[in-house]
Design an enzyme around this catalytic site. Structure first.
Site, short mmCIF file in Angstrom:
data_model
loop_
_atom_site.label_atom_id
_atom_site.label_comp_id
_atom_site.label_asym_id
_atom_site.label_seq_id
_atom_site.Cartn_x
_atom_site.Cartn_y
_atom_site.Cartn_z
N ARG A 63 0.81 -1.38 0.00
CA ARG A 63 -0.06 -0.07 -0.12
C ARG A 63 0.92 1.46 0.15
O ARG A 63 0.53 2.48 -0.52
CB ARG A 63 -0.87 -0.30 1.24
CG ARG A 63 -1.86 1.17 1.34
CD ARG A 63 -2.92 0.89 2.26
NE ARG A 63 -3.90 2.03 2.37
CZ ARG A 63 -4.32 2.87 3.29
NH1 ARG A 63 -3.56 2.86 4.59
NH2 ARG A 63 -4.79 4.01 2.89
N SER A 93 8.48 10.26 -1.77
CA SER A 93 7.99 11.38 -1.03
C SER A 93 7.10 11.21 0.02
O SER A 93 6.96 11.75 0.97
CB SER A 93 7.26 12.22 -1.99
OG SER A 93 6.17 11.89 -2.88
N ASP A 109 -4.74 -14.41 -2.92
CA ASP A 109 -5.62 -15.07 -3.57
C ASP A 109 -6.91 -14.50 -4.22
O ASP A 109 -6.67 -13.18 -4.43
CB ASP A 109 -6.27 -16.31 -2.67
CG ASP A 109 -7.00 -15.61 -1.66
OD1 ASP A 109 -7.37 -14.26 -1.77
OD2 ASP A 109 -7.10 -16.26 -0.62
N ASP A 120 8.68 8.48 -6.06
CA ASP A 120 9.97 8.92 -5.54
C ASP A 120 10.22 9.19 -4.12
O ASP A 120 10.96 10.02 -3.52
CB ASP A 120 9.85 10.57 -6.06
CG ASP A 120 8.71 11.56 -5.47
OD1 ASP A 120 7.93 10.88 -4.71
OD2 ASP A 120 8.96 12.75 -5.54
N VAL A 147 1.68 9.86 -5.90
CA VAL A 147 1.87 11.69 -5.66
C VAL A 147 3.11 11.69 -5.96
O VAL A 147 4.11 11.19 -5.49
CB VAL A 147 1.52 11.71 -3.92
CG1 VAL A 147 1.49 13.11 -3.80
CG2 VAL A 147 0.30 11.25 -3.24
N HIS A 158 -6.38 -5.56 -2.29
CA HIS A 158 -7.12 -5.61 -1.03
C HIS A 158 -7.68 -7.29 -0.63
O HIS A 158 -8.16 -7.52 0.29
CB HIS A 158 -8.54 -4.86 -1.45
CG HIS A 158 -8.12 -3.33 -1.33
ND1 HIS A 158 -9.05 -2.67 -1.71
CD2 HIS A 158 -7.01 -2.64 -0.77
CE1 HIS A 158 -8.65 -1.42 -1.45
NE2 HIS A 158 -7.36 -1.47 -0.97
N HIS A 204 0.67 4.49 -2.44
CA HIS A 204 0.53 5.95 -2.30
C HIS A 204 1.80 6.60 -2.75
O HIS A 204 1.69 7.78 -3.18
CB HIS A 204 0.31 5.75 -0.79
CG HIS A 204 -0.91 5.45 -0.09
ND1 HIS A 204 -1.66 6.25 0.89
CD2 HIS A 204 -1.85 4.69 -0.64
CE1 HIS A 204 -2.88 5.79 1.13
NE2 HIS A 204 -2.99 4.83 0.16
N ASP A 205 3.01 6.33 -2.51
CA ASP A 205 4.03 6.93 -2.95
C ASP A 205 3.88 7.18 -4.73
O ASP A 205 4.24 8.44 -5.03
CB ASP A 205 5.47 5.87 -2.84
CG ASP A 205 6.47 6.69 -3.11
OD1 ASP A 205 6.69 8.10 -3.12
OD2 ASP A 205 7.78 6.16 -3.85
N ASN A 242 -3.08 8.96 4.74
CA ASN A 242 -1.64 8.53 5.11
C ASN A 242 -1.63 8.10 6.56
O ASN A 242 -0.60 7.60 7.28
CB ASN A 242 -0.57 9.32 4.93
CG ASN A 242 -0.14 9.20 3.48
OD1 ASN A 242 -0.55 8.19 2.80
ND2 ASN A 242 0.76 10.08 3.10
N SER A 246 -8.73 -14.88 4.86
CA SER A 246 -7.50 -15.03 4.03
C SER A 246 -6.85 -13.94 3.95
O SER A 246 -6.16 -13.62 2.65
CB SER A 246 -7.68 -15.91 2.69
OG SER A 246 -8.37 -15.18 1.84
#
Ligand code: HEM
Ligand SMILES: *[C@@H]1O[C@H](CO)[C@@H](O)[C@H](O)[C@H]1NC(C)=O
Ligand SMILES: *[C@@H]1O[C@H](CO)[C@@H](O)[C@H](O)[C@H]1NC(C)=O
Ligand SMILES: *[C@@H]1O[C@H](CO)[C@@H](O)[C@H](O)[C@H]1NC(C)=O
Ligand SMILES: *[C@@H]1O[C@H](CO)[C@@H](O)[C@H](O)[C@H]1NC(C)=O
Ligand SMILES: *[C@@H]1O[C@H](CO)[C@@H](O)[C@H](O)[C@H]1NC(C)=O
Ligand SMILES: *[C@@H]1O[C@H](CO)[C@@H](O)[C@H](O)[C@H]1NC(C)=O
Ligand SMILES: CC(=O)N[C@H]1CO[C@H](CO)[C@@H](O)[C@@H]1O
Length: 325
Positions: free
Chosen positions: A58, A72, A252, A70, A66, A190, A62-63, A92, A247
């Protein structure tokens, strides 16, 4: 690159920097052990803390959403800059595992100071962690450089919130050069990890803005169970729920099966059924083989890892991932 930029080299240099791009094993000459050190650290520690694999994947997402991939997202808020960084933005608040990245960075810095970017470390850690929990493998070409700017409102503008409808998801992904297939495949992440009740409790308690209303697109039996056993109040912002119950540590196909049963946790998961194209991708994935999912996920996550990367002489190689040099 910059020091070769004179006279006749100018044109070549210009082309060189335009075409500077990621490549496999970028550090082969400059820090041959780098990727191995990351892999060994992950193999040593993730088995003791398998839930971190989801956190790392995740964080990579997120990196990349935005300012490109890099690192950030790793920058701390400092009183010196007064800027609120991505870390402090609402999306975040629930990121975890920053210390894990810092630990690897220290080891890599000891081996070759100032060579390996935090952005590459994060991309490698995400891949290696998912692999350790038995998930898909994907290529991680390297050569990313670290950004110097982290801006909280850019995180708010670019990271899709859990209450996103289909249009919002399509737009935010398209802004990053990702299509509907990528949206469905990457949402498949997810299948691992957890959520805080606060990320979706409006669906259980206050869907229309009138207390007591529930999201009709969420299976009502599932909603009842969640309210009775997990998210007992609308103000609960500490309880965590497995996104793919039973799980949540296994990469899966059950995420797609749950979404089809209207048991995806977020409105953004449910929204994938509201468009015929994404719905049909989900139908196919849910009925298909795990190998096919893994292969297609790999394609999309590699695409994610290339978003607006800084290469060549852009950006810097941070000494510590939480602060600019
Ligand atoms: C499509 C839009 C997406 C939305 C709206 C979304 C939203 C969220 C939210 C709200 C959480 C729970 C946070 C919490 O309450 O702790 C979460 C968790 C997670 N997301 Fe997403 N997400 C999206 C796409 C993605 C993508 C593209 C990836 C990676 C490829 C991803 C990977 C994860 C993982 C692995 C977790 C579990 C994190 C953990 O266990 O700490 N998500 N997501
Ligand atoms: C903080 O904001 C200033 C002014 O916009 C900018 O020049 C600087 O790069 C920012 N620092 C970080 C770490 O984002
Ligand atoms: C952060 O980004 C927002 C939105 O793009 C912009 O208006 C603001 O000036 C930026 N803040 C800093 C400190 O650079
Ligand atoms: C989707 O959500 C956005 C932002 O909340 C809203 O402006 C838009 O009208 C919604 N679209 C649909 C089709 O509901
Ligand atoms: C329910 O939602 C509305 C509209 O978003 C909000 O004003 C209200 O405070 C919420 N109620 C509760 C109990 O959280
Ligand atoms: C969590 O909920 C408590 C009690 O409702 C509240 O005081 C606190 O500010 C909330 N924390 C966050 C991060 O929203
Ligand atoms: C960044 O912030 C975290 C948590 O607030 C802290 O533990 C860490 O020491 C900080 N890192 C640096 C280099 O300041
Ligand atoms: C991981 C992280 O940095 N979380 C921060 C998110 O923002 C809040 C409020 O600004 C901070 O208290 C957290 O430390």
């Amino acid at each position: 690159m910059a020091k070769f930029c004179y006279f006749g080299f100018l044109i070549l240099c210009f082309l060189g920097s335009v075409h500077a791009q990621l490549k496999m094993n970028f550090y082969a000459q400059t820090c041959p052990k780098a990727e191995k050190l990351v892999e060994e650290y992950v193999k040593e520690h993730i088995p003791n803390a398998p839930s971190l694999a989801a956190a790392m994947l995740r964080m990579h997402f997120h990196d990349c959403f935005v300012r490109g991939c890099d690192a950030s997202v790793l920058l701390n808020f400092t009183s010196a800059t007064k800027n609120q960084t991505e870390k402090t933005a609402a999306p975040n608040l629930t990121l975890r595992g920053f210390g894990f990245i810092d630990g690897i960075k220290r080891i890599v810095e000891k081996e070759c100071p100032g060579i390996v970017s935090c952005a590459d470390i994060l991309a490698l850690v995400a891949r290696d962690s998912v692999l350790v929990i038995g998930g898909p493998y994907w290529n991680v070409p390297t050569g990313r450089r670290d950004g110097r700017i982290s801006n909280a409102s850019e995180a708010l503008n670019n990271i899709p919130p859990p209450f996103s409808n289909f249009t919002v998801l399509q737009t935010l992904f398209a802004n990053q050069g990702l299509d509907l297939k990528d949206l469905v495949l990457l949402s498949g992440a997810h299948t691992i990890g957890i959520s805080h009740c606060s990320s979706f409790s409006n669906r259980l308690y206050n869907f229309t803005g009138v207390f007591g209303t529930q999201d009709p697109s969420l299976d009502s039996e599932y909603a009842t169970v969640l309210k009775a056993r997990k998210c007992k109040s609308i103000n609960d912002n500490t309880t965590i729920v497995e996104m793919d119950p039973g799980s949540f540590r296994t990469f899966d196909l059950s995420y797609y099966k749950l979404v089809l049963k209207r048991r995806g946790l977020f409105e953004s998961d449910a929204a994938l059924l509201t468009n015929p194209t994404t719905k049909s991708f989900i139908d196919k994935l849910a009925q298909g083989s795990l190998q096919d999912f893994y292969a297609e996920f790999a394609t999309s996550v590699e695409k994610l890892g290339r978003i607006q990367v800084k290469t060549g002489s852009d950006g810097e190689i941070r000494k510590q991932c939480a602060v600019v040099n």
